[in-house]
Design an enzyme around this catalytic site. Structure first.
Site, PDB file in Angstrom:
ATOM      1  CE  LYS A  71      -2.366  -1.212   3.679  1.00 43.90           C
ATOM      2  NZ  LYS A  71      -1.762  -2.551   3.908  1.00 43.90           N
ATOM      3  CB  THR A  72       3.680   2.372   2.150  1.00 40.01           C
ATOM      4  OG1 THR A  72       2.908   2.257   3.347  1.00 40.01           O
ATOM      5  CG2 THR A  72       4.570   3.602   2.247  1.00 40.01           C
ATOM      6  CG  ASP A 116       0.149   3.311   7.118  1.00 44.57           C
ATOM      7  OD1 ASP A 116      -0.833   2.697   6.657  1.00 44.57           O
ATOM      8  OD2 ASP A 116       1.189   2.744   7.493  1.00 44.57           O
ATOM      9  CB  THR A 165      -4.864  -3.356   8.268  1.00 45.07           C
ATOM     10  OG1 THR A 165      -5.000  -2.746   9.567  1.00 45.07           O
ATOM     11  CG2 THR A 165      -3.449  -3.108   7.755  1.00 45.07           C
ATOM     12  NE  ARG A 224       6.019  -4.571   5.201  1.00 44.40           N
ATOM     13  CZ  ARG A 224       5.030  -3.890   5.765  1.00 44.40           C
ATOM     14  NH1 ARG A 224       4.482  -4.328   6.879  1.00 44.40           N
ATOM     15  NH2 ARG A 224       4.572  -2.779   5.212  1.00 44.40           N
TER      16      ARG A 224
END
Length: 345
Positions: A71-72, A116, A165, A224
């Site tokens: 997302k980032t 975020d 999330t 990740r």
């Protein structure tokens, strides 16, 4: 207008807060380098091209999905594709309305502003954001008591990118102000393998095809995680082998890291065993389960549960969490029948 109480990073590709430069080096810089999430990426490419052609700011963008899916990274890529500035913060860092005002009154036109954990915004800040998103203005109160008055301060058009999330925890009025919604799914194995090979090339690491396949299958469908595993396998290969990440190195490395064939970590298995052994397979509430395993409810719900549910090992029911028959099979345990007599499948 006051300045923000928490510093923000203007990212080009420098590190976001809490990241090291090695993490950043593995991040895609352009949309063409962003692997996986094909439908999401194709649609977003159209919206970006249209905004650039009209010389307008992109509509506000809402990103939903578990941690580690990009997302980032995607927010940064959007800013680069648009050729605009990128500012980043998190909702907990915005303590007072003046913090948000300090940011929005200093950004340049068409800036991509990334928040975020947007589900954690305080109500007063969220209400200020409504007008800023719709009218590109800020309501600001001057004075106190009966003499207080509200003025509207114009700000530059911008693109808010909100990531969460927990989409269900974001208020409906805020969700309705996002023109584009992107929901991230766990990555397919083929996409994960492509990500591994790309990362191995950046890290100058030799990687065999079967080793990449095993890593892809063991990384929870999360870039990740696979990048973290690749760096650990590179360490094992350097110290225990000849530097090449082979199937043997990955098999031994995963064993040492206590990661099994489904990509479950030790804590994943402990969660399933706790439900089976202490709560007879469930149902059990999330707060009770979190206390039992020594984790926070947020960590349980954001990191562990999505993958356990995706793999079919865990269910969320109105009464609580329950393991499935697949969990018993994977852990090689037998469901307890009446009077604690083991029942066979």
């Amino acid at each position: 207008m006051g300045k923000t109480s928490k510093p923000l990073s203007l990212i080009h590709p420098e590190a976001a807060p809490g990241e090291d430069k090695q993490d950043v080096s593995l991040r895609p810089q352009r949309l063409s380098e962003f692997l996986g999430q094909a439908v999401l990426k194709e649609n977003l490419s159209v919206f970006i091209q249209a905004a650039r052609a009209r010389k307008e700011s992109l509509d506000h963008l809402f990103l939903i999905g578990p941690p580690g899916l990009g997302k980032t990274t995607l927010a940064q890529v959007v800013a680069r594709e648009l050729g605009v500035d990128f500012k980043v913060t998190s909702a907990p860092a915005l303590d007072k309305p003046k913090d948000l005002a300090g940011i929005l009154t200093t950004i340049s036109a068409k800036t991509v502003f990334f928040i975020d954990e947007i589900h954690r915004l305080k109500p007063a800040i969220e209400e200020m954001l409504y007008i800023a998103m719709e009218d590109y203005e800020l309501d600001w109160i001057i004075g106190q008591g009966p003499s207080a008055r509200t003025i509207r301060i114009p700000i530059q058009p911008f693109t808010l990118v909100g990531a969460t999330t927990k989409a269900g925890n974001v208020s409906s009025p805020l969700v309705s102000r996002f023109g584009i919604t992107c929901r991230f799914n766990f990555y397919e194995t083929e996409d994960m393998e492509a990500i591994i090979h790309r990362s191995a090339g950046i890290l100058n690491t030799e990687l065999s095809g079967d080793a990449a396949a095993l890593l892809a299958a063991s990384a929870r469908g999360t870039p990740r995680v696979v990048n973290r595993l690749l760096r650990r396998m590179r360490d094992f290969a350097q110290i225990l082998g000849n530097g090449e990440v082979t199937l043997e190195v990955v098999s031994e490395g995963l064993k040492r890291l206590e990661i099994d064939s489904l990509g479950l970590e030790r804590q994943d298995r402990e969660i399933l065993k706790m439900i089976i052994e202490r709560y007879a397979g469930g149902p059990v509430g999330s707060e009770t389960l979190a206390i039992s395993i020594g984790e926070t409810v947020d960590t349980l719900e954001d990191y562990y549960e999505p993958y356990l549910i995706q793999t079919g090992l865990l269910q969320r029911t109105p009464r609580g969490r329950m393991v499935t028959d697949m969990a018993y099979i994977h852990l090689n345990l037998k469901r307890q029948g009446p009077e604690n007599e083991p029942s066979l499948f």
